[in-house]
Design a protein around this motif. Structure first.
Motif, PDB file in Angstrom:
ATOM      1  N   MET A   1       0.844  -1.185   0.000  1.00 41.17           N
ATOM      2  CA  MET A   1       0.000   0.000   0.000  1.00 41.17           C
ATOM      3  C   MET A   1       0.884   1.241   0.000  1.00 41.17           C
ATOM      4  SD  MET A   1      -2.953  -1.159   2.743  1.00 41.17           S
ATOM      5  CE  MET A   1      -4.079   0.138   2.221  1.00 41.17           C
ATOM      6  N   LYS A   2       0.536   2.189  -0.839  1.00 40.96           N
ATOM      7  CA  LYS A   2       1.289   3.440  -0.933  1.00 40.96           C
ATOM      8  C   LYS A   2       0.315   4.602  -0.831  1.00 40.96           C
ATOM      9  CE  LYS A   2       4.794   5.766  -3.794  1.00 40.96           C
ATOM     10  NZ  LYS A   2       5.907   5.454  -2.889  1.00 40.96           N
ATOM     11  N   MET A   3       0.690   5.616  -0.035  1.00 45.01           N
ATOM     12  CA  MET A   3      -0.101   6.820   0.070  1.00 45.01           C
ATOM     13  C   MET A   3       0.757   8.025  -0.289  1.00 45.01           C
ATOM     14  SD  MET A   3      -2.209   8.517   3.272  1.00 45.01           S
ATOM     15  CE  MET A   3      -2.745   6.909   3.853  1.00 45.01           C
ATOM     16  N   GLU A   4       0.212   8.879  -1.156  1.00 45.34           N
ATOM     17  CA  GLU A   4       0.892  10.106  -1.554  1.00 45.34           C
ATOM     18  C   GLU A   4      -0.054  11.277  -1.307  1.00 45.34           C
ATOM     19  OE1 GLU A   4       3.294   9.154  -5.475  1.00 45.34           O
ATOM     20  OE2 GLU A   4       1.427   7.992  -5.376  1.00 45.34           O
ATOM     21  N   VAL A   5       0.404  12.260  -0.546  1.00 48.38           N
ATOM     22  CA  VAL A   5      -0.408  13.430  -0.217  1.00 48.38           C
ATOM     23  C   VAL A   5       0.286  14.659  -0.789  1.00 48.38           C
ATOM     24  CG1 VAL A   5      -1.510  14.766   1.615  1.00 48.38           C
ATOM     25  CG2 VAL A   5      -1.148  12.304   1.919  1.00 48.38           C
ATOM     26  N   THR A   6      -0.441  15.456  -1.571  1.00 49.52           N
ATOM     27  CA  THR A   6       0.103  16.652  -2.209  1.00 49.52           C
ATOM     28  C   THR A   6      -0.654  17.882  -1.731  1.00 49.52           C
ATOM     29  OG1 THR A   6       0.721  15.406  -4.185  1.00 49.52           O
ATOM     30  CG2 THR A   6       0.604  17.797  -4.398  1.00 49.52           C
ATOM     31  N   ASN A   7       0.070  18.878  -1.271  1.00 43.47           N
ATOM     32  CA  ASN A   7      -0.527  20.165  -0.926  1.00 43.47           C
ATOM     33  C   ASN A   7      -0.791  20.911  -2.230  1.00 43.47           C
ATOM     34  OD1 ASN A   7      -1.082  22.815  -0.146  1.00 43.47           O
ATOM     35  ND2 ASN A   7       0.386  22.798   1.548  1.00 43.47           N
ATOM     36  N   THR A   8      -2.056  21.047  -2.603  1.00 46.92           N
ATOM     37  CA  THR A   8      -2.426  21.697  -3.860  1.00 46.92           C
ATOM     38  C   THR A   8      -2.846  23.148  -3.653  1.00 46.92           C
ATOM     39  OG1 THR A   8      -4.664  20.784  -3.629  1.00 46.92           O
ATOM     40  CG2 THR A   8      -3.099  19.546  -4.983  1.00 46.92           C
ATOM     41  N   GLY A   9      -2.601  23.673  -2.442  1.00 44.81           N
ATOM     42  CA  GLY A   9      -2.914  25.062  -2.157  1.00 44.81           C
ATOM     43  C   GLY A   9      -1.835  25.999  -2.661  1.00 44.81           C
ATOM     44  N   ASP A  10      -1.937  27.244  -2.226  1.00 38.41           N
ATOM     45  CA  ASP A  10      -0.961  28.242  -2.650  1.00 38.41           C
ATOM     46  C   ASP A  10      -0.313  28.882  -1.434  1.00 38.41           C
ATOM     47  OD1 ASP A  10      -2.778  30.209  -1.668  1.00 38.41           O
ATOM     48  OD2 ASP A  10      -3.827  30.215  -3.589  1.00 38.41           O
ATOM     49  N   ALA A  11       0.530  29.851  -1.679  1.00 35.10           N
ATOM     50  CA  ALA A  11       1.329  30.461  -0.615  1.00 35.10           C
ATOM     51  C   ALA A  11       0.531  31.398   0.272  1.00 35.10           C
ATOM     52  CB  ALA A  11       2.519  31.197  -1.217  1.00 35.10           C
ATOM     53  N   ALA A  12      -0.776  31.536   0.022  1.00 35.55           N
ATOM     54  CA  ALA A  12      -1.596  32.373   0.890  1.00 35.55           C
ATOM     55  C   ALA A  12      -1.718  31.781   2.292  1.00 35.55           C
ATOM     56  CB  ALA A  12      -2.981  32.557   0.274  1.00 35.55           C
ATOM     57  N   LEU A  13      -1.533  30.471   2.408  1.00 41.35           N
ATOM     58  CA  LEU A  13      -1.565  29.790   3.698  1.00 41.35           C
ATOM     59  C   LEU A  13      -0.169  29.286   4.033  1.00 41.35           C
ATOM     60  CD1 LEU A  13      -4.830  27.647   3.494  1.00 41.35           C
ATOM     61  CD2 LEU A  13      -4.469  29.720   4.834  1.00 41.35           C
ATOM     62  N   PRO A  14       0.137  29.134   5.323  1.00 43.27           N
ATOM     63  CA  PRO A  14       1.428  28.540   5.697  1.00 43.27           C
ATOM     64  C   PRO A  14       1.466  27.066   5.292  1.00 43.27           C
ATOM     65  CG  PRO A  14       0.009  28.754   7.617  1.00 43.27           C
ATOM     66  CD  PRO A  14      -0.687  29.474   6.501  1.00 43.27           C
ATOM     67  N   PRO A  15       2.652  26.447   5.281  1.00 43.25           N
ATOM     68  CA  PRO A  15       2.718  25.008   5.013  1.00 43.25           C
ATOM     69  C   PRO A  15       1.770  24.235   5.926  1.00 43.25           C
ATOM     70  CG  PRO A  15       4.913  25.947   5.026  1.00 43.25           C
ATOM     71  CD  PRO A  15       3.990  27.038   5.483  1.00 43.25           C
ATOM     72  N   MET A  16       1.232  23.167   5.390  1.00 41.75           N
ATOM     73  CA  MET A  16       0.202  22.383   6.073  1.00 41.75           C
ATOM     74  C   MET A  16       0.814  21.406   7.071  1.00 41.75           C
ATOM     75  SD  MET A  16      -2.712  19.954   4.265  1.00 41.75           S
ATOM     76  CE  MET A  16      -1.684  18.526   3.932  1.00 41.75           C
ATOM     77  N   PRO A  17       0.324  21.382   8.322  1.00 43.45           N
ATOM     78  CA  PRO A  17       0.719  20.281   9.206  1.00 43.45           C
ATOM     79  C   PRO A  17       0.110  18.990   8.678  1.00 43.45           C
ATOM     80  CG  PRO A  17      -1.067  21.535  10.199  1.00 43.45           C
ATOM     81  CD  PRO A  17      -0.692  22.253   8.932  1.00 43.45           C
ATOM     82  N   LEU A  18       0.818  17.908   8.821  1.00 43.02           N
ATOM     83  CA  LEU A  18       0.364  16.664   8.203  1.00 43.02           C
ATOM     84  C   LEU A  18       0.696  15.461   9.060  1.00 43.02           C
ATOM     85  CD1 LEU A  18      -0.778  15.111   5.707  1.00 43.02           C
ATOM     86  CD2 LEU A  18       1.570  15.036   4.835  1.00 43.02           C
ATOM     87  N   GLY A  19      -0.253  14.566   9.113  1.00 42.48           N
ATOM     88  CA  GLY A  19      -0.036  13.228   9.635  1.00 42.48           C
ATOM     89  C   GLY A  19      -0.694  12.234   8.709  1.00 42.48           C
ATOM     90  N   ALA A  20      -0.166  11.039   8.648  1.00 43.69           N
ATOM     91  CA  ALA A  20      -0.717  10.023   7.757  1.00 43.69           C
ATOM     92  C   ALA A  20      -0.354   8.645   8.298  1.00 43.69           C
ATOM     93  CB  ALA A  20      -0.177  10.196   6.330  1.00 43.69           C
ATOM     94  N   GLY A  21      -1.042   7.648   7.787  1.00 44.50           N
ATOM     95  CA  GLY A  21      -0.754   6.282   8.182  1.00 44.50           C
ATOM     96  C   GLY A  21      -1.840   5.342   7.710  1.00 44.50           C
ATOM     97  N   PHE A  22      -1.783   4.119   8.223  1.00 48.74           N
ATOM     98  CA  PHE A  22      -2.714   3.060   7.818  1.00 48.74           C
ATOM     99  C   PHE A  22      -3.284   2.402   9.067  1.00 48.74           C
ATOM    100  CE2 PHE A  22       0.522   3.524   4.557  1.00 48.74           C
ATOM    101  CZ  PHE A  22      -0.225   3.619   3.389  1.00 48.74           C
ATOM    102  N   HIS A  23      -4.577   2.083   8.998  1.00 50.46           N
ATOM    103  CA  HIS A  23      -5.282   1.545  10.168  1.00 50.46           C
ATOM    104  C   HIS A  23      -5.894   0.187   9.823  1.00 50.46           C
ATOM    105  CE1 HIS A  23      -7.841   1.167  13.625  1.00 50.46           C
ATOM    106  NE2 HIS A  23      -7.662   2.425  14.035  1.00 50.46           N
ATOM    107  N   PRO A  24      -5.101  -0.899   9.937  1.00 48.35           N
ATOM    108  CA  PRO A  24      -5.655  -2.230   9.669  1.00 48.35           C
ATOM    109  C   PRO A  24      -6.287  -2.846  10.926  1.00 48.35           C
ATOM    110  CG  PRO A  24      -3.254  -2.301   9.811  1.00 48.35           C
ATOM    111  CD  PRO A  24      -3.665  -0.921  10.182  1.00 48.35           C
ATOM    112  N   TYR A  25      -7.317  -3.651  10.683  1.00 39.15           N
ATOM    113  CA  TYR A  25      -7.936  -4.460  11.738  1.00 39.15           C
ATOM    114  C   TYR A  25      -7.581  -5.923  11.468  1.00 39.15           C
ATOM    115  CZ  TYR A  25     -10.787  -0.425  13.059  1.00 39.15           C
ATOM    116  OH  TYR A  25     -11.202   0.809  13.478  1.00 39.15           O
ATOM    117  N   PHE A  26      -6.791  -6.498  12.374  1.00 40.92           N
ATOM    118  CA  PHE A  26      -6.379  -7.890  12.223  1.00 40.92           C
ATOM    119  C   PHE A  26      -7.256  -8.794  13.082  1.00 40.92           C
ATOM    120  CE2 PHE A  26      -2.391  -5.487  11.504  1.00 40.92           C
ATOM    121  CZ  PHE A  26      -2.093  -5.951  10.232  1.00 40.92           C
ATOM    122  N   PRO A  27      -7.594 -10.005  12.587  1.00 43.85           N
ATOM    123  CA  PRO A  27      -8.283 -10.970  13.443  1.00 43.85           C
ATOM    124  C   PRO A  27      -7.483 -11.218  14.718  1.00 43.85           C
ATOM    125  CG  PRO A  27      -8.294 -11.705  11.158  1.00 43.85           C
ATOM    126  CD  PRO A  27      -7.371 -10.518  11.223  1.00 43.85           C
TER     127      PRO A  27
END
Length: 317
Positions: free
Chosen positions: A151-177
């Motif tokens: 599994m691969k996740m790619e997140v792109t900030n598509t905004g502009d410089a009117a806002l500061p850089p975006m704080p970001l967190g990411a990950g994967f949430h599996p449920y195992f038996p």
């Protein structure tokens, strides 16, 4: 309340392996199984049939499948934080005093591509949706490869410089038996303390009772919600008899959540970028929270892989 419908689910197959996913229900993997001696073996808790037929409330998701965590993982205390002069207020999770798990898994994703053994999905976030002022998009690529799920996740900030850089967190949430909790192994340097609401408050060493460097099991009587930092990005879980799952994560997934409800039929090992409430902890001066920042036009990427082993396990071609 918003209802997420799974249909149409997408099926991926490779050899004796079968995976289903639902772009429309939060970009989730909804099942993963293999055939052994004519019977199906579930490696991930499958989506309940009633959810497949009728959907589920976006804020009351079933404890099944694998879903994406973005643009933050776990909890933000009170759903509020300040960032570079902005005061952000996010919706609280029902029944909780905090925002939880981001909102990528509560939204509809678009299927971009599917070739039978892999699929790509896209989520587009408009500025201001769910109180999050940044515009971004996220792409997930899910592949059944030789005896494994990638599994691969790619997140792109598509905004502009009117806002500061975006704080970001990411990950994967599996449920195992829960049977795979009979043998759990991973190494970590830190364990974050948390309050009664499961919000991290500080960090220390890993006490013996929560150290899984030597493989051991999680009993049905245990109830765990633990936040590890500096883990080695390798974990092994197994049923103690014949089947194992080796989990590996890319470098920026430097934190790990271990969650096991008492007497539950599932447990979770969640590779993530940061500890719970990282956006507030980092600004209070605590180091090594794992919080990321993403400037306009830049892309963040992370990967999760699971390798499956056991007797007579089919190897995808």
């Amino acid at each position: 309340m918003k209802t997420l419908l799974l249909a149409p689910e997408i099926s991926l197959g490779n050899g004796g392996w079968h995976l289903t996913l639902s772009p429309s229900a939060g970009g989730r993997v909804t099942s993963l199984s293999s055939l052994q001696d004519g019977r199906a073996i579930d490696w991930i808790v499958p989506m309940p049939e009633h959810c497949r037929r009728h959907g589920f409330q976006a804020s009351a998701w079933p404890k099944a499948g694998i879903y994406p965590l973005l643009p933050f993982s776990n909890r933000i205390r009170g759903g509020a934080f300040s960032w570079a002069g902005l005061d952000i207020s996010l919706p609280l999770h029902p029944g909780e005093p905090h925002a939880m798990h981001g909102f990528g898994h509560r939204a509809e994703w678009q299927l971009l591509d599917c070739d039978g053994s892999s699929a790509a999905m896209l989520y587009v976030h408009a500025a201001g949706d769910s109180g999050w002022p940044w515009r971004f998009q996220a792409k997930q690529t899910i592949s059944l490869v030789a005896g494994a799920l990638a599994m691969k996740m790619e997140v792109t900030n598509t905004g502009d410089a009117a806002l500061p850089p975006m704080p970001l967190g990411a990950g994967f949430h599996p449920y195992f038996p829960r049977r795979f909790a009979r043998q759990v192994s991973f190494a970590a340097q830190q364990l974050w303390q948390a309050d009664a609401g499961h919000v991290a408050t500080g960090v220390g060493g890993v006490p013996l009772q929560h150290d899984y460097d030597v493989p051991r099991g999680i009993t049905q009587d245990e109830e765990l919600t633990l936040y590890y930092g500096g883990w080695n990005r390798r974990a092994t879980i197994g049923d103690g008899r014949q089947h194992q799952i080796a989990i590996s994560a890319s470098p920026l997934l430097s934190h790990l959540v271990l969650h096991a409800p008492k007497a539950g039929d599932y447990f979770c090992i969640e590779p993530v970028t940061h500890v719970a409430n990282a956006v507030n902890l980092a600004q209070s001066g605590l180091p090594n929270t794992g919080l990321q920042t993403l400037s306009p036009g830049h892309t963040f990427s992370c990967d999760l892989r699971m390798d499956f082993s056991g007797p007579d396990i089919p190897e995808p071609s």
